[in-house]
Scaffold this motif. Sequence first.
Motif, PDB file in Angstrom:
ATOM      1  N   GLU A   1       0.840  -1.178  -0.057  1.00  0.00           N
ATOM      2  CA  GLU A   1      -0.103  -0.055   0.021  1.00  0.00           C
ATOM      3  C   GLU A   1       0.973   1.243   0.004  1.00  0.00           C
ATOM      4  N   GLY A   2       1.697   1.284  -0.948  1.00  0.00           N
ATOM      5  CA  GLY A   2       2.708   2.545  -0.958  1.00  0.00           C
ATOM      6  C   GLY A   2       2.429   3.485  -1.870  1.00  0.00           C
ATOM      7  N   PHE A   3       1.391   3.059  -2.922  1.00  0.00           N
ATOM      8  CA  PHE A   3       0.934   4.116  -3.888  1.00  0.00           C
ATOM      9  C   PHE A   3       0.371   5.092  -3.279  1.00  0.00           C
ATOM     10  N   ARG A   4      -0.412   5.031  -2.343  1.00  0.00           N
ATOM     11  CA  ARG A   4      -1.132   6.007  -1.477  1.00  0.00           C
ATOM     12  C   ARG A   4      -0.234   7.209  -1.140  1.00  0.00           C
ATOM     13  N   ARG A   5       0.937   7.174  -0.697  1.00  0.00           N
ATOM     14  CA  ARG A   5       2.211   7.780  -0.230  1.00  0.00           C
ATOM     15  C   ARG A   5       2.587   8.539  -1.527  1.00  0.00           C
ATOM     16  N   ILE A   6       2.116   8.591  -2.638  1.00  0.00           N
ATOM     17  CA  ILE A   6       2.464   9.280  -3.944  1.00  0.00           C
ATOM     18  C   ILE A   6       1.394   9.999  -4.370  1.00  0.00           C
ATOM     19  N   THR A   7       0.099   9.567  -4.552  1.00  0.00           N
ATOM     20  CA  THR A   7      -1.105  10.331  -4.855  1.00  0.00           C
ATOM     21  C   THR A   7      -2.288   9.649  -4.247  1.00  0.00           C
ATOM     22  N   PHE A   8      -3.263  10.383  -4.404  1.00  0.00           N
ATOM     23  CA  PHE A   8      -4.536   9.781  -4.072  1.00  0.00           C
ATOM     24  C   PHE A   8      -5.154   8.732  -4.930  1.00  0.00           C
ATOM     25  N   PHE A   9      -5.559   7.487  -4.703  1.00  0.00           N
ATOM     26  CA  PHE A   9      -5.970   6.540  -5.488  1.00  0.00           C
ATOM     27  C   PHE A   9      -6.717   5.281  -4.919  1.00  0.00           C
ATOM     28  N   PRO A  10      -7.698   4.892  -5.470  1.00  0.00           N
ATOM     29  CA  PRO A  10      -8.091   3.613  -5.125  1.00  0.00           C
ATOM     30  C   PRO A  10      -7.092   2.469  -4.896  1.00  0.00           C
ATOM     31  N   ASP A  11      -6.400   2.515  -3.916  1.00  0.00           N
ATOM     32  CA  ASP A  11      -4.973   1.793  -3.594  1.00  0.00           C
ATOM     33  C   ASP A  11      -5.405   0.275  -3.179  1.00  0.00           C
ATOM     34  N   ARG A  12      -5.931  -0.455  -4.258  1.00  0.00           N
ATOM     35  CA  ARG A  12      -6.453  -1.687  -3.784  1.00  0.00           C
ATOM     36  C   ARG A  12      -6.094  -2.551  -5.162  1.00  0.00           C
ATOM     37  N   PRO A  13      -5.703  -4.067  -4.922  1.00  0.00           N
ATOM     38  CA  PRO A  13      -5.390  -4.852  -6.310  1.00  0.00           C
ATOM     39  C   PRO A  13      -6.434  -5.112  -7.210  1.00  0.00           C
ATOM     40  N   ASP A  14      -7.661  -4.918  -6.727  1.00  0.00           N
ATOM     41  CA  ASP A  14      -8.687  -5.113  -7.639  1.00  0.00           C
ATOM     42  C   ASP A  14      -9.141  -3.982  -8.655  1.00  0.00           C
ATOM     43  N   VAL A  15      -8.598  -2.966  -8.803  1.00  0.00           N
ATOM     44  CA  VAL A  15      -8.562  -1.749  -9.336  1.00  0.00           C
ATOM     45  C   VAL A  15      -7.559  -1.818 -10.507  1.00  0.00           C
ATOM     46  N   LEU A  16      -7.760  -1.958 -11.660  1.00  0.00           N
ATOM     47  CA  LEU A  16      -6.828  -2.203 -12.831  1.00  0.00           C
ATOM     48  C   LEU A  16      -6.823  -0.887 -13.629  1.00  0.00           C
ATOM     49  N   SER A  17      -5.757  -0.497 -14.195  1.00  0.00           N
ATOM     50  CA  SER A  17      -5.950   0.623 -14.792  1.00  0.00           C
ATOM     51  C   SER A  17      -4.736   0.637 -15.840  1.00  0.00           C
ATOM     52  N   THR A  18      -4.786   1.176 -16.781  1.00  0.00           N
ATOM     53  CA  THR A  18      -3.498   1.461 -17.998  1.00  0.00           C
ATOM     54  C   THR A  18      -3.009   2.632 -17.635  1.00  0.00           C
ATOM     55  N   TYR A  19      -1.659   2.828 -17.691  1.00  0.00           N
ATOM     56  CA  TYR A  19      -0.872   3.948 -17.091  1.00  0.00           C
ATOM     57  C   TYR A  19      -0.388   4.632 -18.328  1.00  0.00           C
TER      58      TYR A  19
ATOM     59  N   ARG B   1       8.944   2.737 -23.410  1.00  0.00           N
ATOM     60  CA  ARG B   1       9.150   4.210 -23.562  1.00  0.00           C
ATOM     61  C   ARG B   1       8.454   4.771 -24.937  1.00  0.00           C
ATOM     62  N   ALA B   2       7.665   5.671 -24.759  1.00  0.00           N
ATOM     63  CA  ALA B   2       6.788   6.218 -25.858  1.00  0.00           C
ATOM     64  C   ALA B   2       7.513   7.486 -26.496  1.00  0.00           C
TER      65      ALA B   2
ATOM     66  N   HIS C   1       4.355   4.183 -21.642  1.00  0.00           N
ATOM     67  CA  HIS C   1       2.915   3.635 -21.551  1.00  0.00           C
ATOM     68  C   HIS C   1       2.916   2.170 -21.450  1.00  0.00           C
ATOM     69  N   ASP C   2       2.195   1.811 -20.511  1.00  0.00           N
ATOM     70  CA  ASP C   2       2.197   0.453 -20.034  1.00  0.00           C
ATOM     71  C   ASP C   2       0.695  -0.067 -20.562  1.00  0.00           C
ATOM     72  N   PRO C   3       0.876  -0.876 -21.503  1.00  0.00           N
ATOM     73  CA  PRO C   3      -0.600  -1.166 -22.340  1.00  0.00           C
ATOM     74  C   PRO C   3      -1.419  -2.463 -21.422  1.00  0.00           C
ATOM     75  N   TRP C   4      -0.772  -2.910 -20.452  1.00  0.00           N
ATOM     76  CA  TRP C   4      -1.138  -3.849 -19.768  1.00  0.00           C
ATOM     77  C   TRP C   4      -1.959  -3.208 -18.499  1.00  0.00           C
TER      78      TRP C   4
ATOM     79  N   TYR D   1       7.253 -13.404 -22.844  1.00  0.00           N
ATOM     80  CA  TYR D   1       6.990 -11.993 -22.319  1.00  0.00           C
ATOM     81  C   TYR D   1       6.547 -11.032 -23.275  1.00  0.00           C
ATOM     82  N   ASP D   2       5.704 -10.008 -22.698  1.00  0.00           N
ATOM     83  CA  ASP D   2       4.860  -9.150 -23.531  1.00  0.00           C
ATOM     84  C   ASP D   2       5.061  -7.818 -23.716  1.00  0.00           C
ATOM     85  N   LEU D   3       6.272  -7.127 -23.397  1.00  0.00           N
ATOM     86  CA  LEU D   3       6.513  -6.012 -23.713  1.00  0.00           C
ATOM     87  C   LEU D   3       8.002  -5.782 -24.607  1.00  0.00           C
ATOM     88  N   ASP D   4       8.307  -4.645 -25.225  1.00  0.00           N
ATOM     89  CA  ASP D   4       9.439  -4.494 -25.834  1.00  0.00           C
ATOM     90  C   ASP D   4      10.710  -4.277 -24.784  1.00  0.00           C
ATOM     91  N   LEU D   5      10.585  -4.036 -23.751  1.00  0.00           N
ATOM     92  CA  LEU D   5      11.535  -3.716 -22.633  1.00  0.00           C
ATOM     93  C   LEU D   5      11.419  -4.444 -21.247  1.00  0.00           C
TER      94      LEU D   5
END
Length: 888
Positions: A146-164, A184-185, A200-203, A268-272
């Motif tokens: 639960e460290g992401f909530r120390r960066i910004t406000f967010f629904p910091d739980r593992p079942d909330v999936l998002s592309t970044y 890297r875009a 950009h992370d497409p997953w 594996y599924d990314l270029d990097l």
Amino acid sequence: MDIATTPTNPDGNPELADAAPTPHRPPVIHREDYRPFPWRVPTTDLAFELGIEKTRITATLAVERNPDAEPSDRLRLNGDGITAQSVTVDGEAVNDWEMDGPDLVLPLAGDAHTVEIVTEIDPSANTQLMGLYASNGMLCTQCEAEGFRRITFFPDRPDVLSTYRVRMSGPKEQFPILLCNGNRAAEGENGDGTHWAEWHDPWPKPSYLFALVAGDLVANSGDFTTVSGRRVECNIWVRREDLARTDHALESLHRSMRWDEETFGREYDLDLYNIVAVSDFNMGAMENKGLNVFNTKYVLADKDTATDGDFDAVEGVIAHEYFHNWSGNRITCRDWFQLSLKEGFTVLRDQLFSQDMRGEAVKRIEDVRILRAAQFPEDAGPLAHPIRPDSYREISNFYTATVYNKGAEVIRMMRSMAGEERFRKGTDLYFERHDGEAATCEDFVRAIEDGAGLDLTQFRLWYSQAGTPRVRVSHEVAGDGIRITLSQQVPATPGQAKKQPMVIPLRLAVHSKANETTGTEHIAVLTEAEQVFEYPLTGPDPVISINRGFTAPVIVERELARDDLVFLAAHDDDPFARYEALQELAVDHLVAAASGETSEGGEAALVEAFRAILADGTLDDAMRGELMMLPSETYLFEAMAGSGATGTRKADPGAIHAARERLKAAIGSGCAEELDALYDRAEEVAFDDPAGRGARKVKAQVLVYAAASDPAKAAEMAARQYDRADNMTDRQGALMVLAGLEAPEREERLADFYDRYRGNDLVIDKWFTLQALSLHPQVIAQVEALAQHRDFTIRNPNRVRSLYMAFAGNPQGFHAQDGAGYRMIADLILKLDPINPQTAARFVSPLGRWRRIEPKRAALMKAELERIAEADNLSRDTYEQVSRSLDG
């Protein structure tokens, strides 16, 4: 099974399920309170203006109602120690948001919105090393759990999936390398000394898998071509002075990628694929999607600074984090109670990989030794919990040997029952069904069930029942066959007084002692409290070899004659069973000796067994070195506390230590000629010889026995080995023995080691550890002095663990009769907790074993726990561990 219940709060946030917490009583979070989050976050855009002392973050979240959740007109965004500079919804500034504790709660009436939040943080002040923090002039992140909530406000739980999508900008001279998840875009310069990069992370991923690194780094790079022909750029990023020690890490990564394609069909599924080594890190490594952040300990290795064990650990951890790309990232956890879904499965995967790289028999023994040293005591103490817990106060406390190591053993049992081919069908089905989802342990079990054609209804008890089952074995000969009776008992654990029978698969064979023949292997699946299994005899005088390969994480209780154990140790065709027979011989003798009971002939039998091991030409030295190792004092502690007619005997650490040292001396004296001959032979093996690893292992064991039987001779041998060593394994093995002796060679070599490696943090960590673990009679005073050393700092987790965790694992020093060892660890916890509570909490467990220890020491341990519990402003990490240790 996973439980769905009526919601207890409008936001579906399990953290609100309890009454208001107090500083000394954090909220309890229950698995049964899980509900889907009311809002989805399909995309997340982050913009970072980077600085060591001030970083500004603009988070733009696309949110939409979740049709699978109960509707809510409020959006709860988790925070921890951060303040919103501004909040906008759909481009308009809003002021009707409020803070509910650390969380930002925002009214939202419509079905879809764009929410933008600006925060500012000071990474240099982040001593918890969770969220975004500074380390040696660079910036890096750790967001699980639960460290992401120390960066910004967010629904910091593992079942909330998002592309970044992430844009990073900062001073180019200070941060020439800007890394983030995914691919890297774009990148460029701003003309004012700053530069930027977009990623950009497409997953889709949960926030705990977010990662960012900015610093002055260089890479060891090497492309990997996947099975479908796609090129992946692989980079190991480190400080320039560490680059020469990264070849092994890069090679390990490439081996892992190929093995996962061949064994589990995962490409594996990314270029990097980027790995970054960080010196300030609470964990071993973190599997962030496409950007793994590693403790330097598990990246840097060469023969002058790393032991054979270090090389193995680098390879194993690199593999573990890579394997998480599918078993953890592409399929993540629905909630933190499902942690073993990703960790247990991935530990099994890395164990199977290491078996294929280095040999199955020795690797299996190593894994079981770790399980018995760390997980069995956990299962027998106040912190016992199932591999899928029902509740917690602080999730960081559940990154345990139970979730990881026992979790792996549970999945290994499924594999044993299914066979490799059907198990692979089950895992293929799991990946196919749940790719891109936040899944549960039940989802995994059901996929194995369907894919492998197994009925795992009863087997699911392994996920819900804590404790290490005890399996009793007896037999009778009936004509040409043998009737084996197996019975099981699962001990009571905190919150679970009564247990149901488990499914316990046990590989076994019936050998003939009279004919010195080995029998056919069978698998007996115990499902009831007591069952009878019938098998044909191989010949007269049968001896049962059971739990071969350690098929099940259980304690086997059997009354075998000493001659039968000696036969198994000499003739069993299963390497683990052979090792186990020797361990059983030693445990029986040492527990009896430590309890003041007679063990007539036990010592002599063990000396003869060791002599046979030393003379056995069929063994390679890697296996011989394993067979030469006596049971650890931790394992003997648990065996002594769990033995006796009533099962209520208390362990006496002082008596255990004395008995073990006497046996070591007896073996060293009784096998002196054989040990000397083995050492001389092993000393001739060159470092690069394939047999070198085994040779180095047996040399270290010879020195251990010499130190117990003839300290002066051991000091001379160890000093000579240290002086001649051309590798860290030999040098450290020699210094380990010297550190425990009162001899002039000790101080001379310790000083030389420090001077030789001054400035190399990982090797100086070894210098601290060797002294803290030593058998020296003044070890407590030496640790106190080392804590004042100019190279010691309480702010670096590696350095704290190198000294104090090593000392907590030193039975002689930690269990000093006057309680000085207990006070030392309690003092550390109180000092460390305000700085780094996650690390502090991990030191509570050794004190928590007070109920299983003799009364005088038990009272001293309990008093230290009570002193910690009375401290003001104790973190929830430490509070949970201490309260459970006192109440459990």
